[in-house]
Design a protein around this motif. Structure first.
Motif, PDB file in Angstrom:
ATOM      1  N   THR A 130      -6.302   2.066  -6.664  1.00  0.00           N
ATOM      2  CA  THR A 130      -4.564   2.582  -7.025  1.00  0.00           C
ATOM      3  C   THR A 130      -4.253   2.824  -5.472  1.00  0.00           C
ATOM      4  OG1 THR A 130      -5.090   4.181  -9.174  1.00  0.00           O
ATOM      5  CG2 THR A 130      -3.421   4.909  -7.513  1.00  0.00           C
ATOM      6  N   THR A 131      -5.146   2.860  -4.587  1.00  0.00           N
ATOM      7  CA  THR A 131      -4.804   2.933  -3.326  1.00  0.00           C
ATOM      8  C   THR A 131      -4.379   1.788  -2.342  1.00  0.00           C
ATOM      9  OG1 THR A 131      -6.315   4.869  -2.696  1.00  0.00           O
ATOM     10  CG2 THR A 131      -5.578   3.764  -1.131  1.00  0.00           C
ATOM     11  N   VAL A 132      -5.238   0.623  -3.129  1.00  0.00           N
ATOM     12  CA  VAL A 132      -4.711  -0.266  -2.498  1.00  0.00           C
ATOM     13  C   VAL A 132      -3.339  -0.759  -3.085  1.00  0.00           C
ATOM     14  CG1 VAL A 132      -5.297  -3.193  -2.375  1.00  0.00           C
ATOM     15  CG2 VAL A 132      -6.757  -1.330  -1.791  1.00  0.00           C
ATOM     16  N   ALA A 133      -3.175  -0.871  -4.554  1.00  0.00           N
ATOM     17  CA  ALA A 133      -1.597  -1.202  -4.892  1.00  0.00           C
ATOM     18  C   ALA A 133      -0.517  -0.345  -4.538  1.00  0.00           C
ATOM     19  CB  ALA A 133      -1.571  -0.753  -6.775  1.00  0.00           C
ATOM     20  N   GLY A 134      -0.664   1.150  -4.381  1.00  0.00           N
ATOM     21  CA  GLY A 134      -0.254   1.940  -3.580  1.00  0.00           C
ATOM     22  C   GLY A 134       0.468   1.343  -2.070  1.00  0.00           C
ATOM     23  N   ARG A 135      -0.778   0.862  -0.878  1.00  0.00           N
ATOM     24  CA  ARG A 135       0.587   0.292   0.188  1.00  0.00           C
ATOM     25  C   ARG A 135       0.135  -1.222  -0.026  1.00  0.00           C
ATOM     26  NH1 ARG A 135      -6.214   1.427   2.235  1.00  0.00           N
ATOM     27  NH2 ARG A 135      -5.865   3.722   2.746  1.00  0.00           N
ATOM     28  N   VAL A 136      -0.041  -1.551  -1.460  1.00  0.00           N
ATOM     29  CA  VAL A 136       0.825  -3.394  -1.426  1.00  0.00           C
ATOM     30  C   VAL A 136       2.037  -3.110  -1.587  1.00  0.00           C
ATOM     31  CG1 VAL A 136       0.639  -5.487  -2.903  1.00  0.00           C
ATOM     32  CG2 VAL A 136      -0.944  -4.749  -2.040  1.00  0.00           C
ATOM     33  N   CYS A 137       2.223  -1.964  -2.797  1.00  0.00           N
ATOM     34  CA  CYS A 137       3.956  -1.961  -3.010  1.00  0.00           C
ATOM     35  C   CYS A 137       4.637  -1.228  -1.511  1.00  0.00           C
ATOM     36  CB  CYS A 137       4.463  -1.025  -3.992  1.00  0.00           C
ATOM     37  SG  CYS A 137       3.271  -1.729  -5.255  1.00  0.00           S
ATOM     38  N   LEU A 138       3.958  -1.097  -0.696  1.00  0.00           N
ATOM     39  CA  LEU A 138       4.801   0.075   0.632  1.00  0.00           C
ATOM     40  C   LEU A 138       4.637  -1.060   0.968  1.00  0.00           C
ATOM     41  CD1 LEU A 138       5.694   2.470   1.644  1.00  0.00           C
ATOM     42  CD2 LEU A 138       3.601   2.797   3.077  1.00  0.00           C
TER      43      LEU A 138
END
Length: 311
Positions: free
Chosen positions: A64-72
């Motif tokens: 989730t953390t990585v996906a959030g950063r990728v989306c950001l």
């Protein structure tokens, strides 16, 4: 000697996919971009060594953390791309889970989508809600969606956004004000379904007076063709002008079939020609009148809609 992950461990990691797709779609407003973000997230997970993976206390939280950063990161670059977009950019519409088809544009006939990739439909994916999210800064959007929609604590949001928990609280608060300012009392789903049905019937009958009566005097219609198909480049404003425009479209496109469908969890309309979806329309309703119409015509955003099963 390499160590193969156990089935439960692998299942736990793969089992996060649907949650990640749901998160990424709300953050990006695009199924295609959400799939890219999730693919990149898993690529980073599998790029780690086995000992590195074993050191991760919660693979779900890590993903989730990585996906959030990728989306950001993707939101930042998307803003620049959308400034060059031809006409208005509308979030990609999603159908009811029973009508979802897969297959990226240009990859041949649509195939049934993997159920794990389907978007869970609720108020946080209504077109009206997604359009408000588009008005936010990337950091506001990520902080708000993670905290208010997915209930992540600000300490975890901070790790994703790269700001302090207090700053993330402020970002979410600012985003919340935008949502409240844009929200109007909506119609219950059953009431909206009836209104959309009457709208469909008036459009099919070329009844301009009936259409005007169903539209709020200050209604707005926005179309998204992406420069790939014909679509009005600026919003059409006012009930009379929208009704006239819709009749003009109907006259120009004989053989168009209108179908009542669920669009982002709310009653909407799908226009098909020869069984192929050419337009998906989402509606914003206040009381007993249509206040907003979002008409997506960009074929790249219609790949989940496929063709009519009866056609």
């Amino acid at each position: 000697m390499s160590i193969t992950p156990s089935e439960p461990e692998l299942s736990a990691v793969v089992g996060e996919r649907r949650q990640l797709i749901n998160l990424a779609y709300r953050l990006l407003g695009s199924v295609a971009e959400a799939e890219d973000a999730v693919q990149e997230t898993y690529a980073r997970w599998y790029a780690m060594s086995r000992p590195q993976q074993q050191a991760v206390e919660s693979p779900g939280a890590w993903l989730t953390t990585v996906a959030g950063r990728v989306c950001l990161d993707m939101l930042g670059s998307a803003r620049a791309r959308r400034e060059r977009y031809v006409g208005a950019w509308i979030p990609e519409p999603v159908p009811d889970r029973t009508e979802w088809t897969g297959g990226r544009a240009g990859t041949g006939p649509a195939e049934p989508a993997d159920p794990a990739d389907r978007i869970t439909l609720d108020e946080s994916v209504s077109m009206a809600f997604l359009v408000v999210l588009e008005s936010m800064t990337p950091a506001e959007r990520v902080a708000f969606v993670l905290h208010d929609v997915f209930r992540y604590p600000f300490a975890e949001v901070a790790a994703i956004v790269g700001r302090s928990p207090a700053a993330c609280r402020q970002l979410a608060s600012s985003a919340r004000r935008r949502v409240r300012a844009a929200q109007a009392p909506g119609a219950p789903t059953a009431g909206q379904a009836g209104l959309v049905r009457h709208f469909k019937e008036a459009w099919e009958a070329r009844d301009i007076a009936a259409l005007v009566g169903l539209l709020d005097p200050g209604a707005t219609m926005t179309a998204d063709g992406g420069g790939l198909v014909s679509a009005v480049l600026r919003p059409v404003e006012g009930a009379e002008r929208i009704a006239q425009y819709l009749i003009h479209i109907a006259d120009k496109a004989p053989g168009l079939t209108l179908l009542e469908r669920t669009v982002n969890g709310r009653p909407g309309l799908v226009a098909q020609r020869a069984g192929v979806t050419v337009t998906v329309a989402a509606f914003g309703v206040t009381g007993e009148r249509v206040t907003r119409i979002w008409a997506v015509r960009n074929p790249e955003k219609l790949r989940a809609w496929g063709t009519d099963g009866e056609g």
